[in-house]
Design a protein around this motif. Structure first.
Motif, PDB file in Angstrom:
ATOM      1  N   THR A  59       0.831  -1.237  -0.087  1.00 38.75           N
ATOM      2  CA  THR A  59       0.047   0.020  -0.025  1.00 38.75           C
ATOM      3  C   THR A  59       0.832   1.393  -0.009  1.00 38.75           C
ATOM      4  O   THR A  59       2.127   1.025   0.228  1.00 38.75           O
ATOM      5  N   HIS A  60       0.375   2.370   0.102  1.00 34.91           N
ATOM      6  CA  HIS A  60       1.113   3.686  -0.115  1.00 34.91           C
ATOM      7  C   HIS A  60       1.813   3.834   1.373  1.00 34.91           C
ATOM      8  O   HIS A  60       2.525   4.541   1.612  1.00 34.91           O
ATOM      9  N   VAL A  61       1.250   3.110   2.225  1.00 35.09           N
ATOM     10  CA  VAL A  61       1.722   3.433   3.823  1.00 35.09           C
ATOM     11  C   VAL A  61       2.663   2.275   4.021  1.00 35.09           C
ATOM     12  O   VAL A  61       3.615   2.654   4.604  1.00 35.09           O
TER      13      VAL A  61
ATOM     14  N   GLN B 174       5.153  -0.578   2.352  1.00 36.28           N
ATOM     15  CA  GLN B 174       5.578  -1.394   1.193  1.00 36.28           C
ATOM     16  C   GLN B 174       6.080  -2.830   1.382  1.00 36.28           C
ATOM     17  O   GLN B 174       5.997  -3.680   0.749  1.00 36.28           O
TER      18      GLN B 174
END
Length: 98
Positions: free
Chosen positions: A83-85, A87
């Motif tokens: 996710t963007h939060v 990796q």
């Protein structure tokens, strides 16, 4: 006369429910929703306890996490989507490849 079935008091260890309970811990390193309590695993991070007991509780939780990672890690990594939060999941960073 038919008897009424009794519900399970504890969830099945090693089953789908246990895998789902460990999912959050594998991802971020803690059990914020206390999903693991049903399986007898308690995360000391969010609980209030004497400082003298905290180190032992963390070691116990870490040992349980390592054991679960060996059992469920391959499946978790196969289903993992970055996710963007995050990796890379916490368990992979801390415990290595399953």
């Amino acid at each position: 006369m038919a008897t009424k079935r009794k519900p399970l008091r504890r969830r099945q260890v090693g089953g789908e429910a246990e895998y789902q309970a460990w999912h959050e811990t594998f991802e971020c390193g803690s059990d914020g929703f206390h999903d693991l309590d049903e399986f007898g695993v308690f995360d000391p991070c969010g609980s209030i306890m004497p400082i003298a007991e905290k180190a032992a509780a963390k070691a116990t939780f870490r040992a349980a996490t390592e054991d679960a990672w060996k059992r469920f890690g391959d499946r978790f990594m196969a289903e993992w989507k970055p996710t963007h939060v995050r990796q890379t999941p916490w368990a992979f960073l801390e415990l290595g490849a399953p």
